[in-house]
Design a protein around this motif. Sequence first.
Motif, PDB file in Angstrom:
ATOM      1  N   THR A 140      32.140  -2.582  15.590  1.00 44.91           N
ATOM      2  CA  THR A 140      30.938  -1.952  15.084  1.00 44.91           C
ATOM      3  C   THR A 140      30.084  -1.447  16.227  1.00 44.91           C
ATOM      4  O   THR A 140      30.035  -2.063  17.287  1.00 44.91           O
ATOM      5  N   GLY A 141      29.425  -0.303  16.001  1.00 48.82           N
ATOM      6  CA  GLY A 141      28.506   0.231  16.999  1.00 48.82           C
ATOM      7  C   GLY A 141      27.168  -0.487  16.915  1.00 48.82           C
ATOM      8  O   GLY A 141      27.123  -1.709  16.871  1.00 48.82           O
ATOM      9  N   LYS A 142      26.105   0.269  16.878  1.00 53.10           N
ATOM     10  CA  LYS A 142      24.746  -0.293  16.851  1.00 53.10           C
ATOM     11  C   LYS A 142      24.529  -1.146  15.603  1.00 53.10           C
ATOM     12  O   LYS A 142      24.990  -0.807  14.532  1.00 53.10           O
TER      13      LYS A 142
ATOM     14  N   ASP B 242      37.464 -33.612  38.732  1.00 51.50           N
ATOM     15  CA  ASP B 242      38.245 -33.940  37.525  1.00 51.50           C
ATOM     16  C   ASP B 242      37.740 -33.213  36.275  1.00 51.50           C
ATOM     17  O   ASP B 242      38.156 -33.526  35.160  1.00 51.50           O
ATOM     18  N   ASP B 243      36.872 -32.238  36.461  1.00 55.71           N
ATOM     19  CA  ASP B 243      36.421 -31.440  35.311  1.00 55.71           C
ATOM     20  C   ASP B 243      37.473 -30.406  34.930  1.00 55.71           C
ATOM     21  O   ASP B 243      38.192 -29.885  35.789  1.00 55.71           O
ATOM     22  N   ILE B 244      37.537 -30.112  33.627  1.00 52.75           N
ATOM     23  CA  ILE B 244      38.408 -29.048  33.127  1.00 52.75           C
ATOM     24  C   ILE B 244      37.533 -28.037  32.385  1.00 52.75           C
ATOM     25  O   ILE B 244      36.739 -28.407  31.521  1.00 52.75           O
ATOM     26  N   VAL B 245      37.685 -26.771  32.750  1.00 51.85           N
ATOM     27  CA  VAL B 245      36.915 -25.711  32.090  1.00 51.85           C
ATOM     28  C   VAL B 245      37.861 -24.845  31.268  1.00 51.85           C
ATOM     29  O   VAL B 245      38.890 -24.400  31.773  1.00 51.85           O
ATOM     30  N   VAL B 246      37.518 -24.628  29.997  1.00 49.57           N
ATOM     31  CA  VAL B 246      38.335 -23.776  29.139  1.00 49.57           C
ATOM     32  C   VAL B 246      37.636 -22.437  28.953  1.00 49.57           C
ATOM     33  O   VAL B 246      36.517 -22.387  28.456  1.00 49.57           O
ATOM     34  N   PHE B 247      38.291 -21.368  29.354  1.00 53.61           N
ATOM     35  CA  PHE B 247      37.771 -20.018  29.141  1.00 53.61           C
ATOM     36  C   PHE B 247      38.428 -19.440  27.895  1.00 53.61           C
ATOM     37  O   PHE B 247      39.661 -19.350  27.831  1.00 53.61           O
ATOM     38  N   ALA B 248      37.608 -19.039  26.938  1.00 55.06           N
ATOM     39  CA  ALA B 248      38.165 -18.636  25.647  1.00 55.06           C
ATOM     40  C   ALA B 248      37.456 -17.416  25.104  1.00 55.06           C
ATOM     41  O   ALA B 248      36.239 -17.376  25.016  1.00 55.06           O
ATOM     42  N   GLY B 249      38.236 -16.402  24.765  1.00 59.27           N
ATOM     43  CA  GLY B 249      37.688 -15.270  24.027  1.00 59.27           C
ATOM     44  C   GLY B 249      37.206 -14.119  24.875  1.00 59.27           C
ATOM     45  O   GLY B 249      37.432 -14.063  26.082  1.00 59.27           O
ATOM     46  N   THR B 250      36.523 -13.192  24.189  1.00 62.64           N
ATOM     47  CA  THR B 250      36.144 -11.923  24.800  1.00 62.64           C
ATOM     48  C   THR B 250      34.891 -12.042  25.667  1.00 62.64           C
ATOM     49  O   THR B 250      34.203 -13.056  25.645  1.00 62.64           O
ATOM     50  N   ILE B 251      34.652 -10.986  26.428  1.00 58.25           N
ATOM     51  CA  ILE B 251      33.534 -10.940  27.375  1.00 58.25           C
ATOM     52  C   ILE B 251      32.530  -9.885  26.896  1.00 58.25           C
ATOM     53  O   ILE B 251      32.936  -8.757  26.630  1.00 58.25           O
ATOM     54  N   PRO B 252      31.232 -10.212  26.780  1.00 59.09           N
ATOM     55  CA  PRO B 252      30.267  -9.160  26.448  1.00 59.09           C
ATOM     56  C   PRO B 252      30.301  -8.079  27.527  1.00 59.09           C
ATOM     57  O   PRO B 252      30.440  -8.391  28.715  1.00 59.09           O
ATOM     58  N   LYS B 253      30.156  -6.835  27.101  1.00 59.12           N
ATOM     59  CA  LYS B 253      30.263  -5.696  28.003  1.00 59.12           C
ATOM     60  C   LYS B 253      29.413  -5.835  29.257  1.00 59.12           C
ATOM     61  O   LYS B 253      29.856  -5.496  30.360  1.00 59.12           O
TER      62      LYS B 253
ATOM     63  N   ALA C 257      30.546  -7.095  15.705  1.00 59.25           N
ATOM     64  CA  ALA C 257      29.456  -6.434  16.423  1.00 59.25           C
ATOM     65  C   ALA C 257      29.649  -6.568  17.926  1.00 59.25           C
ATOM     66  O   ALA C 257      30.355  -7.471  18.397  1.00 59.25           O
ATOM     67  N   ALA C 258      29.021  -5.673  18.664  1.00 57.41           N
ATOM     68  CA  ALA C 258      29.084  -5.740  20.125  1.00 57.41           C
ATOM     69  C   ALA C 258      28.269  -6.946  20.603  1.00 57.41           C
ATOM     70  O   ALA C 258      27.406  -7.451  19.889  1.00 57.41           O
TER      71      ALA C 258
END
Lengths: 305, 305
Positions: free
Chosen positions: A28-30, B127-138, B104-105
Amino acid sequence: MIYTVTLNPALDYFMNYEELALGEVNRTGKTQISAGGKGIMESRMLSLIGAKSKALGFLGGFSGQYIKDFLNENQIDSDFTEIEDLTRINVKLKSQENETSFDAAGPKLQESEINHFLEKFDHLKEDDIVVFAGTIPKSLGEDFYERLIAKVQKQKATFVMDVDGQKLLDSLPAHPLLIKPNREELEAIFETSFKNNEQIIPYGQKLLEMGAQNVIVSMAGDGALLFTNEKVYFAQGIKGELKNSIGAGDSTVAGFLAEYSQSKDPLLAFRQAIACGTSKAFSDDMPSRAFLEEIYKKVNISEVK
Amino acid sequence: MIYTVTLNPALDYFMNYEELALGEVNRTGKTQISAGGKGIMESRMLSLIGAKSKALGFLGGFSGQYIKDFLNENQIDSDFTEIEDLTRINVKLKSQENETSFDAAGPKLQESEINHFLEKFDHLKEDDIVVFAGTIPKSLGEDFYERLIAKVQKQKATFVMDVDGQKLLDSLPAHPLLIKPNREELEAIFETSFKNNEQIIPYGQKLLEMGAQNVIVSMAGDGALLFTNEKVYFAQGIKGELKNSIGAGDSTVAGFLAEYSQSKDPLLAFRQAIACGTSKAFSDDMPSRAFLEEIYKKVNISEVK
């Protein structure tokens, strides 16, 4: 005091899309969020033209809180009854081609919440005006407006009915100060169709005979008619670019009330009504004061009968 | 401590409709709201099986507040960075025929907000574990995960990569503890297609060669493969009624981590992964503890290679 009543407000979520494919994930855009509901829109317009009002109704959950915060930030006085269930969120999909609405059902209201809301009507005064606007959540029952009108009458206060269809007709014996069907709603009520303004006149007068004190029949770009007990007036359509018709009808009602509550002059009130409705339709969101005043000067009203 | 990172969480708004007409006003049936985002789902599953985690990411506005309140109410530890812009709302239309998503964006993130988020990575322990999951905001830029991985490595901590496509491949030289492509994602990465499990094996091994420490290839109802540096294992698909596959993959990752962070045994971790992913897919929302344990007993793993 003018009270606006929105029994079923909504948070309106507008999503713009370039292309839409059913059964797919669409980017979706805006997006845009606004506090929706006819009574809320009326209170916004009343506030814009400097008339005091208080918005009533039911609000709950995070979506209700958003609307409450929005009204506070815009210095619009409100006294909504807090509910446990969530205020509905309506989704409005917009593209170049069309607009699609997904309107959610209203919240479940509890007996204690309803009673809390009803109590407010016991404190109405004789010179108060209550505007009933929009749909009724299922859990209140179809006759809820009738119950509210009875309460208004008991307090000798005045009411305005901004609803459509049978509910509008049912309210007439109680003499609403104003009703504002548009041409299509009037056609639906009387199961007929109008080819010109002349044909509308007997039906507007019929609504007066049935009990309305004043009737505005709005005809979008073609102007509007005002029916009072003495006369019929016609306001010409004003030229301009239609930007967002949502809330234009509500703004018309608000304009009428703001003036009428002061001067008791329906003709002056009609002028303000046309200015508010038109300037709203020609603005993306609310019009500026300056633009409203500019449009006000263009209002051209003539006596028809 | 296990940290889950959701850079672009969403409030998911599910609307059920009987019939859908574009360009019209549609009355929607049941609606439902849930806190969406892969990392958030992972934290929910970790919490269900009693593993401590902390959910990180960006949240803002009333929709962000809803997610924060939801996590608090469910006793899920979180430390989201507060932002001025609104956390996005995704709309999911459901009918008998299909599901349509309007995603939505992401929000606009300010430099100060991004820095505030980045600082949290300076306090990671070995000893920490970080999980990176999913998309990145523009507004974070496509290379944001690379920046975060560099920070994890600087602190000698461990990370898991739960993303797809090129971003997954880019992370391999930094030796993620686990990656979990499904069959379709693996096909897309290597531009090939698999007719049977045998054909998948060389590609899973290839991901190990490229740097992954452990690889799970999930094949929905057909089971899953685990690739470790020593062996390849196959978990049979478990029979049951698919109720809601959203979050099943995230639950698989969570199950693996909950066990691995304790025993460092990838085979035991795989067993828990399958139990969590399967019981989630067989439940409308999160599975009950009892149901998860019931499914755990049905997990059948064999050595393939």
